[in-house]
Design an enzyme around this catalytic site. Structure first.
Site, mmCIF file in Angstrom:
data_model
loop_
_atom_site.group_PDB
_atom_site.id
_atom_site.type_symbol
_atom_site.label_atom_id
_atom_site.label_comp_id
_atom_site.label_asym_id
_atom_site.label_seq_id
_atom_site.Cartn_x
_atom_site.Cartn_y
_atom_site.Cartn_z
ATOM 1 N N CYS A 163 -24.098 6.484 9.763
ATOM 2 C CA CYS A 163 -25.213 6.873 10.982
ATOM 3 C C CYS A 163 -26.362 5.757 11.000
ATOM 4 C CB CYS A 163 -25.853 8.235 10.412
ATOM 5 S SG CYS A 163 -24.882 9.646 10.634
ATOM 6 N N GLU A 222 -23.339 5.548 21.249
ATOM 7 C CA GLU A 222 -23.233 5.330 19.868
ATOM 8 C C GLU A 222 -21.507 5.238 19.904
ATOM 9 O OE1 GLU A 222 -24.224 6.947 15.474
ATOM 10 O OE2 GLU A 222 -23.837 8.308 17.074
ATOM 11 N N GLU A 253 -29.994 15.512 10.764
ATOM 12 C CA GLU A 253 -29.683 14.004 10.837
ATOM 13 C C GLU A 253 -28.507 13.721 11.781
ATOM 14 O OE1 GLU A 253 -27.583 10.428 8.669
ATOM 15 O OE2 GLU A 253 -29.552 10.658 7.581
ATOM 16 N N LYS A 301 -20.395 24.008 4.077
ATOM 17 C CA LYS A 301 -18.878 23.875 4.932
ATOM 18 C C LYS A 301 -18.962 22.204 5.209
ATOM 19 C CE LYS A 301 -18.085 23.194 9.350
ATOM 20 N NZ LYS A 301 -16.908 22.484 9.135
#
Length: 538
Positions: free
Chosen positions: A309, A407, A275, A202
């Site tokens: 990331c 973040e 992750e 997906k």
């Protein structure tokens, strides 16, 4: 701050020249769109539009999968996997090697589509091409070794023969993000295929076409089509049936969503690798080569507009070199080119969406309102396109500011001085994240010692992230709230297998024999264990 348009010429602040509009139309051929979207397993006729962050113009209407479609995709994949699991590893590897060549041969098409859907600069799009090729080649060359049956010492030397087999999990569900749409749609699935699994993926809604092109290339490389199923739709709707039907889940995305997925996998007692987020630190030690550090810092912070990331958001710089490093870093940042173009002329493209632009804007405005100093950047650039934001460097960021610990996932970094290296390490380890870190020093041995003290899954020395990310033999993943499990290396393929132990007992049985009773047998076993210890046996 400079920018370029599709013709490669300079742009000044203010209204765009209509003859050199950076938001000029980039069109996909309707046949190409139909060919790609036809790969989505969707039966209901519902679609959702996708627009380019380069210019806001529509790219496609992507069919949406229902819960029944997801279950159908899993069922098809499971049937195909039964045959694939019996296919020799060498034949599976051959598919990956053909994919390697196809990706390199069609890199221009891939880079164009990645740029259209994600907005990233072409040089960053090419990194995706390279990473998929590296991944395909690495697992094609190493899969047989990773998956080989191995013999381990038996209970009784010479009498107990034990082998360990690697058995594929079955159907692997992959939920991939938008920020690296080609590599993240493929790099986790390739080792799953090499291990004998099927994949149901997906992709993120914004970058479906890129993921579908990856599926097409796999089929052209010789992969049976049912082995790689693509579904589309909101995660809240089709994520649960994907998890319910899969034997393992691989997810890349936010920590909040990762926690939810981990909980759902735990309910089914299936494994997952996640992750997740990062607030990645970079340390510039007093002996660093400052030119190299400034160049590397620019890439570490602003590749893909900071939407990576493993990109860096926190810089800790030694007092002795702080001013000289900042001068170089700011100069390199201000020399970057921004623009809406598919050619090689720009360093940074736009953010992915209005939501991401709002987050970046809010973080910077909050920091400045509370006393942070802008060294450069700090502005949206609607003259270049709908979601552009200048690469931004802040000083004086403090804990009460949102961007201190949260973040940003955009082109915003904060600079901090340090005097003592132990303090720098402690500050680098602050917070809940632990994905990636960087250290710049001309003393490699000292830098590697410091790396062992940093609680991150990867640490790069004299590089932002490429040394580990580009080394496929090196496992990659996060510590703490940055995730669990690893991609790449042996862990990247073995996570998709179950370990099966097969023991064969020869000669003496494990139990009393030769007329011994249980007490006598225990005495003989005790003596044998003492002898094996003296012989150094494990």
């Amino acid at each position: 701050m400079s920018a370029t348009n599709p013709s490669g010429g300079p742009l000044v602040d203010g209204p765009a020249d209509p003859e050199h509009d950076p938001r000029a139309s980039y069109a996909l051929e309707p046949d190409d769109v139909r060919r790609l979207t036809g790969r989505v397993l969707a039966s209901g006729g519902e679609t959702t539009p996708v627009s380019s962050p380069l210019n806001g113009q529509p790219l496609a209407h992507v069919p949406q999968s229902s819960t029944a479609d997801v279950r159908d995709a899993v069922a098809r994949a499971r049937r195909a996997q039964e045959t694939w699991a019996r296919t020799p590893v060498a034949e599976r590897a051959a598919v990956l090697l053909r994919l390697h060549d196809l990706v390199l041969d069609r890199q221009a098409e891939i880079c164009d589509l990645v740029g259209l859907e994600s907005g990233k600069a072409r040089k960053d799009a090419f990194l995706e091409v390279a990473h998929v090729a590296l991944t395909a080649r690495y697992y094609a060359r190493t899969a047989e070794d990773h998956l080989a049956t191995r013999r381990v010492p038996g209970m009784f030397p010479g009498l107990t023969h034990v082998e360990l087999n690697r058995v594929p999990k079955g159907v692997v569900g992959i939920i991939s993000p938008w920020n690296y749409p080609f590599t993240m749609a493929l790099c986790d699935g390739l080792p799953a295929l090499a291990a004998g699994n099927a994949v149901v993926i997906k992709p993120d809604a914004q970058t479906m076409l890129t993921a579908l092109l990856g599926a097409e290339l796999l089929e052209q490389a010789g992969l049976p089509r049912d082995l790689w199923q693509v579904v589309a739709g909101p995660g809240k709707d089709i994520g649960p049936p994907l998890i319910e039907g899969s034997d393992y889940i691989c997810f890349t995305g936010s920590t909040a969503t990762g926690r939810l997925i981990a909980s759902q996998c735990a309910d089914r007692l299936i494994g997952c690798s996640l992750e997740l987020g990062g607030k990645n630190p970079l340390l510039v030690l007093r002996d660093a080569d400052l030119e190299k550090a400034a160049e590397g810092a620019t890439r570490a912070a602003f590749s893909n507009a900071g939407q990576l990331c493993v990109s860096t958001e926190r810089f800790y710089v030694a007092d002795q070199v702080y001013d000289r490093f900042v001068e170089r870093f700011v100069a390199r940042t201000e020399a970057m080119t921004l623009g809406s173009t598919l050619d090689w002329s720009v360093d940074m493209g736009p953010l992915i969406s209005q939501q991401q632009l709002d987050t970046v804007t809010t973080h910077v405005e909050d920091a400045v309102s509370k006393g942070a100093r802008l060294l450069t950047g700090g502005r949206p650039r609607p003259d270049l396109g709908p979601y552009f934001y200048e690469p931004t460097i802040l000083e004086g960021v403090t804990p009460e500011m949102t961007c201190f610990g949260h973040e940003t996932f955009g082109p915003v970094v904060a600079l901090y001085r340090f005097h003592d290296e132990a303090d720098a390490v402690a500050r680098a380890n602050q917070g809940d994240y632990g994905l990636n870190a960087s250290i710049y020093s001309q003393d490699g041995r000292r830098a590697r010692q410091i790396a062992r003290e940093i609680r991150c899954g990867t640490v790069n020395i004299n590089e932002g992230f490429g040394a580990t990310f580009g080394t496929l033999a090196a496992p990659m993943g996060g510590m703490r709230q940055s995730g669990m499990g690893r991609r790449q290396g042996s862990e990247g393929i073995l996570r998709y297998t179950e370990t099966q132990s097969v023991g064969t007992q020869r000669g003496l049985r494990i139990g009393p024999s030769f007329g011994l009773d249980q007490e006598q047998y225990a005495a003989v076993m005790t003596a044998s264990l003492r002898v094996l210890k003296k012989l150094g046996r494990a």
